[in-house]
Design an enzyme around this catalytic site. Structure first.
Site, PDB file in Angstrom:
ATOM      1  N   ARG A  58      69.486 -10.847 145.837  1.00 42.76           N
ATOM      2  CA  ARG A  58      69.864 -11.531 147.084  1.00 42.76           C
ATOM      3  C   ARG A  58      68.654 -11.794 147.970  1.00 42.76           C
ATOM      4  O   ARG A  58      68.668 -12.719 148.786  1.00 42.76           O
ATOM      5  CB  ARG A  58      70.962 -10.751 147.797  1.00 42.76           C
ATOM      6  CG  ARG A  58      72.293 -10.800 147.054  1.00 42.76           C
ATOM      7  CD  ARG A  58      73.358  -9.984 147.746  1.00 42.76           C
ATOM      8  NE  ARG A  58      73.108  -8.570 147.703  1.00 42.76           N
ATOM      9  CZ  ARG A  58      73.474  -7.753 146.705  1.00 42.76           C
ATOM     10  NH1 ARG A  58      74.136  -8.242 145.677  1.00 42.76           N
ATOM     11  NH2 ARG A  58      73.192  -6.464 146.741  1.00 42.76           N
ATOM     12  N   GLU A  95      70.016   6.987 142.677  1.00 46.34           N
ATOM     13  CA  GLU A  95      70.890   8.165 142.726  1.00 46.34           C
ATOM     14  C   GLU A  95      71.054   8.739 141.309  1.00 46.34           C
ATOM     15  O   GLU A  95      70.971   9.939 141.095  1.00 46.34           O
ATOM     16  CB  GLU A  95      72.238   7.749 143.312  1.00 46.34           C
ATOM     17  CG  GLU A  95      73.069   8.915 143.772  1.00 46.34           C
ATOM     18  CD  GLU A  95      74.383   8.446 144.352  1.00 46.34           C
ATOM     19  OE1 GLU A  95      74.509   7.250 144.662  1.00 46.34           O
ATOM     20  OE2 GLU A  95      75.287   9.288 144.463  1.00 46.34           O
TER      21      GLU A  95
END
Ligand code: AMP
Length: 175
Positions: A58, A95
């Site tokens: 994006r 993560e």
């Protein structure tokens, strides 16, 4: 219309507990899109920016429009293995697992004034890895700009500790 109201929130996407901030609804609005790009570009007019770096994917949409607005070139910062010529890269932790951002080795010259753009700042991991990658080229990093900041995730604090000015336009407190 405030830019924030043009962003759609998708709960539990791509996994439970994530509130996905979807900018496609902002991009399809001609006034909103123009305002977004103006607000991310205007602070940098007259700052002698040489190139804008946008982070996949994006950040490509927003960053290339900002580059066009500033009448400068655009450099895509891509994820692992996507660029065709010789690259330099920076690994960073996610993560679960890790990822890597890459640019072409010859994309940026030492001393070049660069502006780093992405859609959203969360933990700051992606932006800081990109910052470190850009630093290795000898670039002069003028600022980082994001459409959205999620202050609860601490990325802004981490990025400011790196000593780089950060511009963000919209905040969602309930990250
Ligand atoms: P981070 O590295 O944690 O700052 O994450 C930033 C990157 O992940 C950006 O490229 C965003 O596009 C994406 N991202 C992280 N969290 C979200 C979210 N809640 N909604 C949309 N995109 C996100």
């Amino acid at each position: 219309m405030p830019l924030k109201s043009l962003i759609r929130t998708i709960p539990d996407y791509p996994k439970p507990g994530i509130q996905f901030r979807d900018i496609t609804t902002l991009l399809r609005d001609p006034v909103g899109f123009q305002q977004l790009i103006n607000n991310l570009s205007h602070p940098f007019t007259g700052r002698n920016i040489d190139t804008v770096e946008g982070i996949e994917a994006r950040g490509f949409i927003i960053g290339s429009a900002v580059a066009h607005q500033l009448s400068v070139g655009f450099i895509p910062v891509r994820k692992r293995g996507k660029l065709p010529s010789e690259t330099i890269g920076q690994d960073y932790e996610l993560e679960y697992g890790n990822d890597r951002v890459e640019i072409h080795r010859d994309a940026i010259s030492p001393g070049e004034k660069v502006l780093l753009i992405d859609d959203l700042l969360a933990t700051g991991g992606t932006a800081i890895a990109t910052l470190n990658l850009l630093r290795r080229t000898g670039a002069d990093i003028v600022a980082c700009g994001f459409a959205i900041n999620l202050p609860g995730l601490g990325g802004l604090r981490r990025l400011e500790k790196e000593g780089v000015p950060v511009l963000t336009l919209i905040e969602f407190e309930d990250s």
